[in-house]
Write an enzyme that holds these catalytic residues in place. Structure first.
Site, PDB file in Angstrom:
ATOM      1  N   TRP A   1      41.605  36.798  29.679  1.00 59.97           N
ATOM      2  CA  TRP A   1      42.271  35.559  30.087  1.00 59.97           C
ATOM      3  C   TRP A   1      41.291  34.533  30.626  1.00 59.97           C
ATOM      4  O   TRP A   1      41.572  33.338  30.559  1.00 59.97           O
ATOM      5  CB  TRP A   1      43.369  35.871  31.106  1.00 59.97           C
ATOM      6  CG  TRP A   1      44.647  36.314  30.467  1.00 59.97           C
ATOM      7  CD1 TRP A   1      44.795  36.847  29.211  1.00 59.97           C
ATOM      8  CD2 TRP A   1      45.948  36.266  31.045  1.00 59.97           C
ATOM      9  NE1 TRP A   1      46.104  37.141  28.972  1.00 59.97           N
ATOM     10  CE2 TRP A   1      46.844  36.800  30.082  1.00 59.97           C
ATOM     11  CE3 TRP A   1      46.448  35.850  32.268  1.00 59.97           C
ATOM     12  CZ2 TRP A   1      48.214  36.904  30.327  1.00 59.97           C
ATOM     13  CZ3 TRP A   1      47.812  35.959  32.512  1.00 59.97           C
ATOM     14  CH2 TRP A   1      48.683  36.475  31.550  1.00 59.97           C
TER      15      TRP A   1
ATOM     16  N   HIS B   1      33.993  40.697  38.611  1.00 56.51           N
ATOM     17  CA  HIS B   1      34.157  41.317  37.295  1.00 56.51           C
ATOM     18  C   HIS B   1      33.603  40.423  36.187  1.00 56.51           C
ATOM     19  O   HIS B   1      33.515  39.197  36.320  1.00 56.51           O
ATOM     20  CB  HIS B   1      35.633  41.608  37.029  1.00 56.51           C
ATOM     21  CG  HIS B   1      36.493  40.378  36.992  1.00 56.51           C
ATOM     22  ND1 HIS B   1      36.578  39.553  35.887  1.00 56.51           N
ATOM     23  CD2 HIS B   1      37.296  39.821  37.922  1.00 56.51           C
ATOM     24  CE1 HIS B   1      37.388  38.558  36.131  1.00 56.51           C
ATOM     25  NE2 HIS B   1      37.841  38.686  37.369  1.00 56.51           N
TER      26      HIS B   1
ATOM     27  N   ASN C   1      38.364  35.189  43.961  1.00 58.09           N
ATOM     28  CA  ASN C   1      38.910  34.763  45.245  1.00 58.09           C
ATOM     29  C   ASN C   1      38.810  35.818  46.330  1.00 58.09           C
ATOM     30  O   ASN C   1      38.643  35.476  47.504  1.00 58.09           O
ATOM     31  CB  ASN C   1      40.354  34.290  45.073  1.00 58.09           C
ATOM     32  CG  ASN C   1      40.412  32.911  44.454  1.00 58.09           C
ATOM     33  OD1 ASN C   1      39.971  31.934  45.042  1.00 58.09           O
ATOM     34  ND2 ASN C   1      40.940  32.825  43.239  1.00 58.09           N
TER      35      ASN C   1
ATOM     36  N   GLU D   1      42.542  40.203  43.130  1.00 55.49           N
ATOM     37  CA  GLU D   1      42.470  38.751  43.005  1.00 55.49           C
ATOM     38  C   GLU D   1      43.622  38.117  43.783  1.00 55.49           C
ATOM     39  O   GLU D   1      44.620  38.770  44.102  1.00 55.49           O
ATOM     40  CB  GLU D   1      42.541  38.367  41.513  1.00 55.49           C
ATOM     41  CG  GLU D   1      42.554  36.879  41.211  1.00 55.49           C
ATOM     42  CD  GLU D   1      41.349  36.133  41.732  1.00 55.49           C
ATOM     43  OE1 GLU D   1      41.267  35.961  42.971  1.00 55.49           O
ATOM     44  OE2 GLU D   1      40.504  35.706  40.925  1.00 55.49           O
TER      45      GLU D   1
END
Length: 249
Positions: A15, A10, A185, A88
C-alpha cells in the site's frame, strides 16, 4: 557504558507503493520492501550492530521486515517480542484511501491536519468496515472500549511510551542491543520521546522505510547524540523527502 537502540521502519509495503493510508490494515511488503529489509541487514553487519532482541508490532510488514533483517544478520534465533503498542497509527476512516485523492477532496490544510498534526484525529472508522480491525482476534486482549477506531500521534505516544518504559528500556538497561522494527508513526512517537521534540516540531519529522536509525543512549536512556544516526544518511534523506511528498500525485 552506552545502550544501543536501532529503530527500523518496515520496508515499502504493497500500500505504500499505491500511496494509500494503511494504518492497522495488515498488508505485506512488496518486492522493493523485501530488498530494503535485506539491505538494512547489510548495513547492520557493516556497523557490527547485531541485535540481541527485537520488539515489533502485530502487523506483518513490520514482522516480515524484522525477520528478513535478522536472517541477513544470521540473528534469526534471537527473541522477538510483538506488541500492538508498536502498531502503526490507526488512520480511522482514511484507511484504504489514496492520499493524493484525499488531499484533493478535502484540501491541503485538512489533509495535513489529519496526517501530520499532533492531536487531530481523522474521522472514526466504522467497526464493520472492510478496513476495520475491531473484530480481529489478535486485538482481543484490548478492552473494546480502548480498541482504537482512529488515532492522532498523541494517542500513539500515549500507548507506545509506556511500552518503551516497561519493556524496551529493561532490555537496554540489561546491556542488550535492541532492534525496534515498527512503523512510521510509532517510530515518530518514540523519537519524539527520546529527543524531546515539541508537539509543533514533530510535524516535520519523516521516517524513511528500511533504513536503520541508530541511537546510543546514556545511563538515563537519553540520546548521546540528538536525532541518532542513520546508517545510510543519503538514502534516509531521500526516503524522508519521499514520505513528506506522499500527498502529491
Amino acid at each position: 557504558m552506552t545502550a544501543k537502540l536501532i529503530l527500523l521502519r518496515h520496508g515499502e509495503s504493497e500500500w505504500n507503493s499505491k500511496n494509500l493510508f494503511t494504518g492497522w490494515v495488515d498488508v505485506d511488503l512488496n518486492e522493493k520492501g523485501e530488498g530494503e529489509a535485506r539491505h538494512a541487514a547489510d548495513l547492520l553487519k557493516q556497523e557490527n550492530l547485531l541485535p540481541d532482541i527485537v520488539h515489533t508490532s502485530l502487523l506483518r510488514r513490520a514482522i516480515h521486515t524484522a525477520y528478513l533483517a535478522l536472517d541477513g544478520c544470521d540473528r534469526h534465533w534471537i527473541p522477538v517480542h510483538r506488541s500492538w503498542r508498536l502498531n502503526e497509527r490507526h488512520y480511522g476512516a482514511l484507511q484504504g484511501l489514496n492520499k493524493a485523492e484525499t488531499k484533493e477532496k478535502y484540501g491541503n490544510d485538512q489533509f495535513m491536519a489529519w496526517r501530520r498534526s499532533y492531536d487531530v484525529r481523522p474521522p472514526d472508522l466504522d467497526r464493520d468496515s472492510e478496513f476495520s480491525q475491531f473484530h480481529d482476534p489478535r486485538y482481543a486482549d484490548i478492552p473494546a472500549s480502548e480498541r482504537p477506531v482512529a488515532e492522532c500521534l498523541k494517542d500513539v505516544v500515549a500507548r507506545m511510551v509506556p511500552y518503551f518504559t516497561s519493556d524496551i528500556a529493561a532490555d537496554l538497561k540489561d546491556g542488550k542491543t535492541v532492534l525496534v522494527a515498527a512503523h512510521g508513526n510509532s517510530l515518530r512517537a518514540l523519537v519524539k520521546h527520546l529527543d524531546e521534540i515539541s508537539d509543533e516540531d514533530i510535524a516535520g519529522l519523516n521516517i524513511p522505510t528500511g533504513i536503520p536509525l541508530f541511537y546510543e543512549l546514556d545511563d538515563n536512556l537519553k540520546p548521546v547524540t540528538r536525532g541518532g544516526r542513520y546508517l545510510d544518511p543519503e538514502a534516509a534523506a531521500a526516503g524522508a523527502k519521499a514520505v513528506a511528498n506522499q500527498g502529491n500525485k
